[in-house]
Write a protein that holds these residues in place. Structure first.
Motif, PDB file in Angstrom:
ATOM      1  N   PRO A   1     -40.496   1.158  55.001  1.00  0.00           N
ATOM      2  CA  PRO A   1     -39.328   1.165  54.123  1.00  0.00           C
ATOM      3  C   PRO A   1     -38.611  -0.177  54.162  1.00  0.00           C
ATOM      4  O   PRO A   1     -38.586  -0.850  55.198  1.00  0.00           O
ATOM      5  CB  PRO A   1     -38.446   2.275  54.696  1.00  0.00           C
ATOM      6  CG  PRO A   1     -38.881   2.405  56.106  1.00  0.00           C
ATOM      7  CD  PRO A   1     -40.336   2.035  56.147  1.00  0.00           C
ATOM      8  N   ARG A   2     -38.051  -0.564  53.057  1.00  0.00           N
ATOM      9  CA  ARG A   2     -37.313  -1.825  52.998  1.00  0.00           C
ATOM     10  C   ARG A   2     -36.004  -1.687  53.747  1.00  0.00           C
ATOM     11  O   ARG A   2     -35.350  -0.649  53.718  1.00  0.00           O
ATOM     12  CB  ARG A   2     -37.030  -2.195  51.545  1.00  0.00           C
ATOM     13  CG  ARG A   2     -38.277  -2.513  50.802  1.00  0.00           C
ATOM     14  CD  ARG A   2     -37.946  -3.077  49.442  1.00  0.00           C
ATOM     15  NE  ARG A   2     -39.175  -3.442  48.774  1.00  0.00           N
ATOM     16  CZ  ARG A   2     -39.440  -3.183  47.534  1.00  0.00           C
ATOM     17  NH1 ARG A   2     -38.561  -2.558  46.786  1.00  0.00           N
ATOM     18  NH2 ARG A   2     -40.583  -3.548  46.996  1.00  0.00           N
ATOM     19  N   LEU A   3     -35.654  -2.761  54.444  1.00  0.00           N
ATOM     20  CA  LEU A   3     -34.400  -2.741  55.189  1.00  0.00           C
ATOM     21  C   LEU A   3     -33.233  -2.843  54.223  1.00  0.00           C
ATOM     22  O   LEU A   3     -33.164  -3.733  53.395  1.00  0.00           O
ATOM     23  CB  LEU A   3     -34.364  -3.904  56.177  1.00  0.00           C
ATOM     24  CG  LEU A   3     -35.360  -3.825  57.326  1.00  0.00           C
ATOM     25  CD1 LEU A   3     -35.246  -5.080  58.180  1.00  0.00           C
ATOM     26  CD2 LEU A   3     -35.117  -2.607  58.168  1.00  0.00           C
ATOM     27  N   ARG A   4     -32.321  -1.930  54.355  1.00  0.00           N
ATOM     28  CA  ARG A   4     -31.132  -1.956  53.497  1.00  0.00           C
ATOM     29  C   ARG A   4     -30.050  -2.796  54.162  1.00  0.00           C
ATOM     30  O   ARG A   4     -30.097  -3.078  55.353  1.00  0.00           O
ATOM     31  CB  ARG A   4     -30.611  -0.543  53.304  1.00  0.00           C
ATOM     32  CG  ARG A   4     -31.505   0.284  52.422  1.00  0.00           C
ATOM     33  CD  ARG A   4     -30.818   1.584  52.103  1.00  0.00           C
ATOM     34  NE  ARG A   4     -31.739   2.656  52.443  1.00  0.00           N
ATOM     35  CZ  ARG A   4     -31.386   3.864  52.771  1.00  0.00           C
ATOM     36  NH1 ARG A   4     -30.120   4.178  52.827  1.00  0.00           N
ATOM     37  NH2 ARG A   4     -32.277   4.777  53.056  1.00  0.00           N
ATOM     38  N   LEU A   5     -29.100  -3.187  53.379  1.00  0.00           N
ATOM     39  CA  LEU A   5     -27.999  -4.003  53.889  1.00  0.00           C
ATOM     40  C   LEU A   5     -27.229  -3.246  54.973  1.00  0.00           C
ATOM     41  O   LEU A   5     -26.804  -3.829  55.968  1.00  0.00           O
ATOM     42  CB  LEU A   5     -27.069  -4.379  52.729  1.00  0.00           C
ATOM     43  CG  LEU A   5     -25.964  -5.368  53.040  1.00  0.00           C
ATOM     44  CD1 LEU A   5     -26.557  -6.679  53.531  1.00  0.00           C
ATOM     45  CD2 LEU A   5     -25.109  -5.613  51.816  1.00  0.00           C
ATOM     46  N   GLN A   6     -27.073  -1.953  54.795  1.00  0.00           N
ATOM     47  CA  GLN A   6     -26.353  -1.151  55.776  1.00  0.00           C
ATOM     48  C   GLN A   6     -27.090  -1.160  57.120  1.00  0.00           C
ATOM     49  O   GLN A   6     -26.466  -1.282  58.179  1.00  0.00           O
ATOM     50  CB  GLN A   6     -26.227   0.274  55.251  1.00  0.00           C
ATOM     51  CG  GLN A   6     -25.412   1.194  56.136  1.00  0.00           C
ATOM     52  CD  GLN A   6     -25.301   2.585  55.537  1.00  0.00           C
ATOM     53  OE1 GLN A   6     -25.999   2.905  54.569  1.00  0.00           O
ATOM     54  NE2 GLN A   6     -24.452   3.399  56.096  1.00  0.00           N
ATOM     55  N   LEU A   7     -28.416  -1.053  57.068  1.00  0.00           N
ATOM     56  CA  LEU A   7     -29.191  -1.069  58.298  1.00  0.00           C
ATOM     57  C   LEU A   7     -29.115  -2.432  58.980  1.00  0.00           C
ATOM     58  O   LEU A   7     -28.984  -2.526  60.202  1.00  0.00           O
ATOM     59  CB  LEU A   7     -30.652  -0.711  58.005  1.00  0.00           C
ATOM     60  CG  LEU A   7     -31.606  -0.675  59.194  1.00  0.00           C
ATOM     61  CD1 LEU A   7     -31.143   0.349  60.212  1.00  0.00           C
ATOM     62  CD2 LEU A   7     -33.008  -0.380  58.736  1.00  0.00           C
ATOM     63  N   LEU A   8     -29.169  -3.495  58.189  1.00  0.00           N
ATOM     64  CA  LEU A   8     -29.044  -4.830  58.764  1.00  0.00           C
ATOM     65  C   LEU A   8     -27.674  -5.032  59.404  1.00  0.00           C
ATOM     66  O   LEU A   8     -27.545  -5.646  60.463  1.00  0.00           O
ATOM     67  CB  LEU A   8     -29.290  -5.890  57.687  1.00  0.00           C
ATOM     68  CG  LEU A   8     -30.735  -5.994  57.198  1.00  0.00           C
ATOM     69  CD1 LEU A   8     -30.818  -6.987  56.044  1.00  0.00           C
ATOM     70  CD2 LEU A   8     -31.648  -6.409  58.320  1.00  0.00           C
ATOM     71  N   GLY A   9     -26.633  -4.506  58.771  1.00  0.00           N
ATOM     72  CA  GLY A   9     -25.288  -4.582  59.345  1.00  0.00           C
ATOM     73  C   GLY A   9     -25.191  -3.829  60.656  1.00  0.00           C
ATOM     74  O   GLY A   9     -24.557  -4.289  61.611  1.00  0.00           O
ATOM     75  N   LEU A  10     -25.832  -2.675  60.723  1.00  0.00           N
ATOM     76  CA  LEU A  10     -25.817  -1.881  61.955  1.00  0.00           C
ATOM     77  C   LEU A  10     -26.549  -2.614  63.073  1.00  0.00           C
ATOM     78  O   LEU A  10     -26.085  -2.640  64.218  1.00  0.00           O
ATOM     79  CB  LEU A  10     -26.473  -0.524  61.697  1.00  0.00           C
ATOM     80  CG  LEU A  10     -26.525   0.443  62.873  1.00  0.00           C
ATOM     81  CD1 LEU A  10     -25.118   0.806  63.312  1.00  0.00           C
ATOM     82  CD2 LEU A  10     -27.304   1.683  62.497  1.00  0.00           C
ATOM     83  N   ILE A  11     -27.662  -3.237  62.749  1.00  0.00           N
ATOM     84  CA  ILE A  11     -28.411  -3.996  63.748  1.00  0.00           C
ATOM     85  C   ILE A  11     -27.581  -5.185  64.244  1.00  0.00           C
ATOM     86  O   ILE A  11     -27.518  -5.454  65.446  1.00  0.00           O
ATOM     87  CB  ILE A  11     -29.760  -4.454  63.173  1.00  0.00           C
ATOM     88  CG1 ILE A  11     -30.669  -3.245  62.946  1.00  0.00           C
ATOM     89  CG2 ILE A  11     -30.441  -5.471  64.087  1.00  0.00           C
ATOM     90  CD1 ILE A  11     -31.932  -3.559  62.183  1.00  0.00           C
ATOM     91  N   ALA A  12     -26.916  -5.879  63.322  1.00  0.00           N
ATOM     92  CA  ALA A  12     -26.097  -7.031  63.702  1.00  0.00           C
ATOM     93  C   ALA A  12     -24.917  -6.595  64.571  1.00  0.00           C
ATOM     94  O   ALA A  12     -24.581  -7.265  65.559  1.00  0.00           O
ATOM     95  CB  ALA A  12     -25.606  -7.755  62.450  1.00  0.00           C
TER      96      ALA A  12
END
Length: 62
Positions: free
Chosen positions: A36-47
């Motif tokens: 699945p493509r990484l969504r902006l929300q997921l990238l924010g959570l990782i950061a």
């Protein structure tokens, strides 16, 4: 076994899958495996998680 499972097990399956050729089957399974493509929300959570971990590491070192 409950009544609903018994009825479902004995219902005729009218829809049969269409036979696929080898190339169509390869495409089908290749499409199922794609990540699945990484969504902006997921990238924010990782950061945020990485930032909190670094902050805790700095606080523990001090």
């Amino acid at each position: 076994m409950d009544l609903q499972s018994l009825v479902a097990a004995h219902m005729p399956n009218r829809r049969r899958p269409t036979p696929m050729g080898a190339s169509a089957e390869d495409r089908y399974y290749r499409n199922q495996i794609t990540l699945p493509r990484l969504r902006l929300q997921l990238l924010g959570l990782i950061a945020t998680t990485a930032g909190a971990t670094l902050l805790l590491a700095v606080v523990i070192q001090a």
